[in-house]
Enzyme design. Structure first.
Site, short mmCIF file in Angstrom:
data_model
loop_
_atom_site.label_atom_id
_atom_site.label_comp_id
_atom_site.label_asym_id
_atom_site.label_seq_id
_atom_site.Cartn_x
_atom_site.Cartn_y
_atom_site.Cartn_z
N CYS A 1 0.84 -1.21 0.00
CA CYS A 1 0.00 0.00 0.00
C CYS A 1 0.88 1.26 0.00
CB CYS A 1 -0.98 -0.03 1.17
SG CYS A 1 -2.36 1.13 0.98
N HIS B 1 -3.62 -5.08 0.44
CA HIS B 1 -3.11 -5.53 1.74
C HIS B 1 -3.19 -7.06 1.85
CE1 HIS B 1 -2.50 -1.76 4.00
NE2 HIS B 1 -3.47 -1.27 3.23
N GLU C 1 -1.69 -8.83 3.92
CA GLU C 1 -1.57 -9.19 5.34
C GLU C 1 -2.85 -8.94 6.14
OE1 GLU C 1 -1.08 -4.77 5.71
OE2 GLU C 1 -0.88 -6.31 4.17
#
Length: 249
Positions: free
Chosen positions: A102, A195, A197
């Site tokens: 990001c 993202h 994660e």
């Protein structure tokens, strides 16, 4: 039997832990370690948003670096952002593995000579289908993953984007919302706008905070939440891509 040295990685954290992430996960560092780390590795945390950086004399000890997301603008002139750009230029010259997520994706682009700015189509929050174009660029970590489908869903939360890639970089994924969802430079630089994660609960909480802070409107927030409730991100595939990249597989 020949002994193998311990792999060592660093998270360059560009955001302060939210109260929710601290309470549920113990901080963003634990979220990244859960997604990308493997047994036997050492992971270090540098809170670059607070001016905490690795010692330049220690950089050679690391196998790779991950730059997190951030509420700050990657094109900003804050001292820590400018220092981060210099660090990334140094790591690039050392051919160190660098994974940008990001904000990390955007600031990595900026550091290498590209251009970033506000997204022309506004906020992108929720799940986004990203099309990966493996045959456009010989990324070893992608070419070895024949079972990865050509389109993957990923959690997104950004209002900035890459406008122009640095020299030598190639787009390896795009979506109907964002032209540069992923870019790569050789086998040592990888930027991902989404993202990989994030879990859905983290984004739900972030949407609430953006709404409460007046950053987004109620209807927009409700639509983003509804889309999250009826679909799932391809987290396992994204984790494999990131791990294979970082480990040089």
């Amino acid at each position: 039997m020949k002994a193998t040295s311990q792999k060592r990685y660093a998270l360059l954290l560009a955001a302060r832990d939210s109260d929710y992430v601290k309470e549920v996960y113990g901080g963003y560092f634990n979220v990244f370690v859960a997604a990308f780390a493997e047994d036997g590795e050492k992971w270090d945390l540098y809170r670059v948003v607070d001016g905490e950086f690795p010692d330049m004399d220690e950089l050679h000890r690391y196998d790779g670096f991950v730059i997190s997301g951030s509420p700050h603008d990657a094109y900003g002139k804050d001292c820590w952002i400018l220092k981060l750009c210099l660090l990334l230029q140094t790591l690039d010259a050392m051919d160190k593995k660098i994974l940008g997520i990001c904000f990390g994706h955007q600031v990595l682009c900026r550091a290498l000579g590209g251009k970033v700015g506000k997204a022309h189509t506004g906020w992108d929050i929720g799940l986004r289908k990203v099309r990966i174009v493996k045959d456009l660029f010989p990324c070893g970590y992608l070419n070895k993953m024949d079972d990865i489908p050509p389109a993957l869903s990923i959690i997104e939360c950004h209002q900035d984007e890459v406008w122009e890639l640095p020299a030598g970089a190639e787009v390896i994924a795009f979506s109907d919302k964002t032209g540069v969802e992923m870019f790569a430079v050789g086998d040592h630089i990888l930027g991902i706008q989404g993202h990989p994660e994030y879990t859905k609960d983290i984004l739900f909480n972030l949407i609430d905070r953006l709404l409460n802070n007046g950053c987004i409107e109620k209807g927009f927030a409700e639509n983003a939440k509804f889309a999250l409730e009826i679909a799932e991100p391809d987290r396992k595939c994204w984790e494999r891509i990131c791990r294979n990249f970082l480990k040089g597989r």
